[in-house]
Design a protein around this motif. Structure first.
Motif, short mmCIF file in Angstrom:
data_model
loop_
_atom_site.label_atom_id
_atom_site.label_comp_id
_atom_site.label_asym_id
_atom_site.label_seq_id
_atom_site.Cartn_x
_atom_site.Cartn_y
_atom_site.Cartn_z
N GLY A 172 14.49 -48.72 24.81
CA GLY A 172 14.08 -48.89 26.20
C GLY A 172 12.57 -48.84 26.35
O GLY A 172 11.93 -47.91 25.85
N PRO A 173 11.97 -49.82 27.01
CA PRO A 173 10.51 -49.85 27.14
C PRO A 173 9.95 -48.67 27.96
O PRO A 173 8.81 -48.27 27.77
N SER A 174 10.75 -48.09 28.82
CA SER A 174 10.26 -47.01 29.67
C SER A 174 9.91 -45.74 28.89
O SER A 174 9.14 -44.91 29.37
N ARG A 175 10.42 -45.58 27.68
CA ARG A 175 10.13 -44.39 26.89
C ARG A 175 9.28 -44.69 25.66
O ARG A 175 9.07 -43.82 24.82
N ALA A 176 8.76 -45.89 25.57
CA ALA A 176 8.05 -46.34 24.37
C ALA A 176 6.90 -45.42 23.97
O ALA A 176 6.68 -45.19 22.78
N ARG A 177 6.17 -44.86 24.91
CA ARG A 177 5.00 -44.05 24.55
C ARG A 177 5.38 -42.72 23.90
O ARG A 177 4.55 -42.07 23.31
#
Length: 126
Positions: free
Chosen positions: A115-120
């Motif tokens: 999921g891109p929302s948790r990438a960092r």
């Protein structure tokens, strides 16, 4: 059977699974063992039926054990089961009675894109 002997039996089981040595793979089961696949709603009763169902499986499969944990009569194996090049992340829960598996439940999880929302916060694993 002590924990070390169970662990050795599990190591033999998964190694035999990886090489499609169906006789060695199924030595770990009691004659009256039960195998369940909750996601497909299947239950297979009896070591011979479990072995026959796996022997009939037409796909090329490989097993990569990630870890085995347990003690006494309760053991869990986390592994990657690859069918024809497609990995499925799998958990096997085995319950032992008198040194052999009386019940096994297997859960399967297919790979998915992160999921891109948790990438960092994510570190990729392989």
């Amino acid at each position: 059977m002590n924990d070390q002997e169970v662990r050795e039996a599990l190591d033999r089981h998964w190694a035999a699974s990886d090489t499609s040595d169906f006789d060695q793979e199924h030595e770990i089961y009691r004659d009256e063992a039960v195998l369940e696949y909750p996601q497909s709603g299947e239950r297979i009763r009896g070591r011979q039926n479990i072995q026959s169902s796996r022997t009939a499986q037409p796909n090329r499969k490989r097993f990569t054990v990630r870890r085995i944990i347990g003690a006494g009569c309760f053991w869990v194996t986390e592994y990657v089961l690859t069918y024809d090049g497609q990995p499925s992340y799998t958990v096997s829960i085995m319950e032992f009675l008198e040194g052999k598996v009386i019940r096994e439940t297997q859960y399967f999880g297919d790979a998915f894109e992160p999921g891109p929302s948790r990438a960092r916060w994510v570190e990729r694993i392989t």
